[in-house]
Design a protein around this motif. Sequence first.
Motif, PDB file in Angstrom:
ATOM      1  N   PRO A 184      91.802 102.669 -36.723  1.00 30.18           N
ATOM      2  CA  PRO A 184      91.028 102.150 -37.864  1.00 30.18           C
ATOM      3  C   PRO A 184      89.675 101.559 -37.471  1.00 30.18           C
ATOM      4  O   PRO A 184      88.804 101.380 -38.329  1.00 30.18           O
ATOM      5  N   PHE A 185      89.484 101.251 -36.171  1.00 30.62           N
ATOM      6  CA  PHE A 185      88.247 100.593 -35.751  1.00 30.62           C
ATOM      7  C   PHE A 185      87.298 101.533 -35.018  1.00 30.62           C
ATOM      8  O   PHE A 185      86.228 101.115 -34.567  1.00 30.62           O
ATOM      9  N   ARG A 186      87.667 102.804 -34.896  1.00 31.19           N
ATOM     10  CA  ARG A 186      86.892 103.702 -34.053  1.00 31.19           C
ATOM     11  C   ARG A 186      85.490 103.979 -34.577  1.00 31.19           C
ATOM     12  O   ARG A 186      84.599 104.344 -33.802  1.00 31.19           O
ATOM     13  N   THR A 187      85.277 103.823 -35.877  1.00 37.30           N
ATOM     14  CA  THR A 187      83.941 104.051 -36.427  1.00 37.30           C
ATOM     15  C   THR A 187      83.096 102.783 -36.439  1.00 37.30           C
ATOM     16  O   THR A 187      81.909 102.831 -36.743  1.00 37.30           O
ATOM     17  N   HIS A 188      83.722 101.650 -36.086  1.00 33.47           N
ATOM     18  CA  HIS A 188      83.013 100.373 -36.125  1.00 33.47           C
ATOM     19  C   HIS A 188      82.780  99.797 -34.729  1.00 33.47           C
ATOM     20  O   HIS A 188      82.085  98.794 -34.590  1.00 33.47           O
ATOM     21  N   MET A 189      83.358 100.410 -33.718  1.00 31.41           N
ATOM     22  CA  MET A 189      83.213  99.930 -32.350  1.00 31.41           C
ATOM     23  C   MET A 189      82.631 101.048 -31.479  1.00 31.41           C
ATOM     24  O   MET A 189      82.836 102.224 -31.754  1.00 31.41           O
ATOM     25  N   THR A 190      81.913 100.672 -30.441  1.00 29.67           N
ATOM     26  CA  THR A 190      81.370 101.665 -29.530  1.00 29.67           C
ATOM     27  C   THR A 190      82.489 102.257 -28.672  1.00 29.67           C
ATOM     28  O   THR A 190      83.535 101.620 -28.470  1.00 29.67           O
ATOM     29  N   SER A 191      82.244 103.433 -28.160  1.00 31.43           N
ATOM     30  CA  SER A 191      83.239 104.071 -27.292  1.00 31.43           C
ATOM     31  C   SER A 191      83.506 103.235 -26.050  1.00 31.43           C
ATOM     32  O   SER A 191      84.647 103.161 -25.565  1.00 31.43           O
ATOM     33  N   ALA A 192      82.464 102.597 -25.539  1.00 30.26           N
ATOM     34  CA  ALA A 192      82.632 101.782 -24.335  1.00 30.26           C
ATOM     35  C   ALA A 192      83.587 100.620 -24.581  1.00 30.26           C
ATOM     36  O   ALA A 192      84.454 100.321 -23.752  1.00 30.26           O
ATOM     37  N   ASP A 208      90.461 110.365 -25.588  1.00 28.83           N
ATOM     38  CA  ASP A 208      89.836 111.616 -25.990  1.00 28.83           C
ATOM     39  C   ASP A 208      90.366 112.086 -27.335  1.00 28.83           C
ATOM     40  O   ASP A 208      89.603 112.456 -28.238  1.00 28.83           O
ATOM     41  N   PHE A 209      91.686 112.060 -27.506  1.00 25.15           N
ATOM     42  CA  PHE A 209      92.318 112.645 -28.692  1.00 25.15           C
ATOM     43  C   PHE A 209      92.059 111.835 -29.966  1.00 25.15           C
ATOM     44  O   PHE A 209      91.753 112.402 -31.025  1.00 25.15           O
ATOM     45  N   PHE A 210      92.168 110.503 -29.862  1.00 22.57           N
ATOM     46  CA  PHE A 210      92.096 109.682 -31.071  1.00 22.57           C
ATOM     47  C   PHE A 210      90.759 108.989 -31.293  1.00 22.57           C
ATOM     48  O   PHE A 210      90.410 108.670 -32.438  1.00 22.57           O
ATOM     49  N   LEU A 211      90.008 108.723 -30.226  1.00 19.77           N
ATOM     50  CA  LEU A 211      88.871 107.813 -30.358  1.00 19.77           C
ATOM     51  C   LEU A 211      87.509 108.455 -30.116  1.00 19.77           C
ATOM     52  O   LEU A 211      86.492 107.765 -30.147  1.00 19.77           O
ATOM     53  N   THR A 212      87.471 109.758 -29.841  1.00 21.75           N
ATOM     54  CA  THR A 212      86.187 110.457 -29.704  1.00 21.75           C
ATOM     55  C   THR A 212      86.146 111.653 -30.650  1.00 21.75           C
ATOM     56  O   THR A 212      87.172 112.268 -30.928  1.00 21.75           O
ATOM     57  N   ARG A 213      84.936 111.959 -31.129  1.00 25.71           N
ATOM     58  CA  ARG A 213      84.775 113.103 -32.021  1.00 25.71           C
ATOM     59  C   ARG A 213      84.761 114.410 -31.220  1.00 25.71           C
ATOM     60  O   ARG A 213      84.201 114.446 -30.135  1.00 25.71           O
ATOM     61  N   PRO A 214      85.338 115.484 -31.780  1.00 22.64           N
ATOM     62  CA  PRO A 214      86.134 115.568 -33.017  1.00 22.64           C
ATOM     63  C   PRO A 214      87.515 114.942 -32.835  1.00 22.64           C
ATOM     64  O   PRO A 214      88.153 115.142 -31.805  1.00 22.64           O
ATOM     65  N   TYR A 215      87.928 114.150 -33.836  1.00 19.08           N
ATOM     66  CA  TYR A 215      89.191 113.438 -33.745  1.00 19.08           C
ATOM     67  C   TYR A 215      90.379 114.390 -33.816  1.00 19.08           C
ATOM     68  O   TYR A 215      90.313 115.470 -34.383  1.00 19.08           O
ATOM     69  N   GLN A 236      80.285 114.682 -27.454  1.00 17.54           N
ATOM     70  CA  GLN A 236      79.132 113.887 -27.042  1.00 17.54           C
ATOM     71  C   GLN A 236      79.198 113.591 -25.547  1.00 17.54           C
ATOM     72  O   GLN A 236      80.243 113.228 -25.007  1.00 17.54           O
ATOM     73  N   GLY A 237      78.059 113.742 -24.890  1.00 18.03           N
ATOM     74  CA  GLY A 237      77.998 113.531 -23.450  1.00 18.03           C
ATOM     75  C   GLY A 237      78.384 112.129 -23.032  1.00 18.03           C
ATOM     76  O   GLY A 237      79.046 111.932 -22.008  1.00 18.03           O
ATOM     77  N   ASP A 238      77.972 111.108 -23.814  1.00 17.58           N
ATOM     78  CA  ASP A 238      78.305 109.724 -23.473  1.00 17.58           C
ATOM     79  C   ASP A 238      79.817 109.506 -23.488  1.00 17.58           C
ATOM     80  O   ASP A 238      80.353 108.756 -22.668  1.00 17.58           O
ATOM     81  N   ASP A 239      80.500 110.146 -24.438  1.00 17.39           N
ATOM     82  CA  ASP A 239      81.957 109.999 -24.506  1.00 17.39           C
ATOM     83  C   ASP A 239      82.636 110.647 -23.306  1.00 17.39           C
ATOM     84  O   ASP A 239      83.667 110.164 -22.826  1.00 17.39           O
ATOM     85  N   ILE A 240      82.077 111.749 -22.817  1.00 22.89           N
ATOM     86  CA  ILE A 240      82.631 112.386 -21.621  1.00 22.89           C
ATOM     87  C   ILE A 240      82.516 111.429 -20.428  1.00 22.89           C
ATOM     88  O   ILE A 240      83.470 111.232 -19.671  1.00 22.89           O
ATOM     89  N   THR A 241      81.345 110.814 -20.285  1.00 22.00           N
ATOM     90  CA  THR A 241      81.141 109.860 -19.193  1.00 22.00           C
ATOM     91  C   THR A 241      82.103 108.686 -19.300  1.00 22.00           C
ATOM     92  O   THR A 241      82.695 108.256 -18.309  1.00 22.00           O
TER      93      THR A 241
END
Length: 249
Positions: A27-35, A69-76, A83-88
């Motif tokens: 529920p918070f994945r769109t309101h918090m940064t991936s980091a 990867d599965f729940f918190l990065t796009r595509p969900y 996104q490259g930042d999410d891979i890092t």
Amino acid sequence: MRMPLRDRIALAVALPAPLVVALALVPFRTHMTSANLALILVVIVVAVAALGSQTAGVLAALSAAAWFDFFLTRPYQRFTISQGDDITTTLLLLAVGVAVSQLAAHARTLKLVTVTDAAHLARIHETASMVQGGASPYAVVDQVRQQLVEILGLRGCRFEHGTLLGRHPRLEQDGMLTVARAHWDLDKDGWPGEEIELRASVGGRYLGRFMMRPEPGTPPPPLQARLVAVSLADHVGAALDTAGPVLDR
């Protein structure tokens, strides 16, 4: 030999614990940064590694990276990252988890570590990568010496290799300070007025020590920073053990 209860518990929760936390974060994945989301999962990996064995920590790190990867990065809900930042971030999450698991295999006292600061995580990951990549022990010692000055707010720091002489105040594996083998209340009494020893060891063998000079009149760093310092010193021990002797500098 029967596996200790704590190890069995850690293995039992290593895979499902990151999954449960990842689901709770949806529920918070769109309101918090991936980091920030990854840092929360790192805390779970650290807890599992501190509770159990290196195997449990590695399993938890793999599980955390997969469900991040599965729940918190796009595509969900897909094992794909756009996104490259999410891979890092995913790779860093996995690398830090594995590194912490290796430390836990040497020191169960890491059960107290709950690293939630991105700068601390980066230091641990960078130093672990140097050791695993076969970097010169000189380079590892120099880097950790500089990191200790920054993390602990020291006036200076030097490294001694070989016989550990004298009875200096010592920063222990649990982040506490002992003076003449007695507990020293850092929060109440501050730093003692002399050099402080932080040992670099592996497998219970002492390979050298950092001699740290605190800045007079400055408050001691929090427990988390002291535990990160201990973790970095353990990496130095691993580097020295792998590469052989290093001369005093």
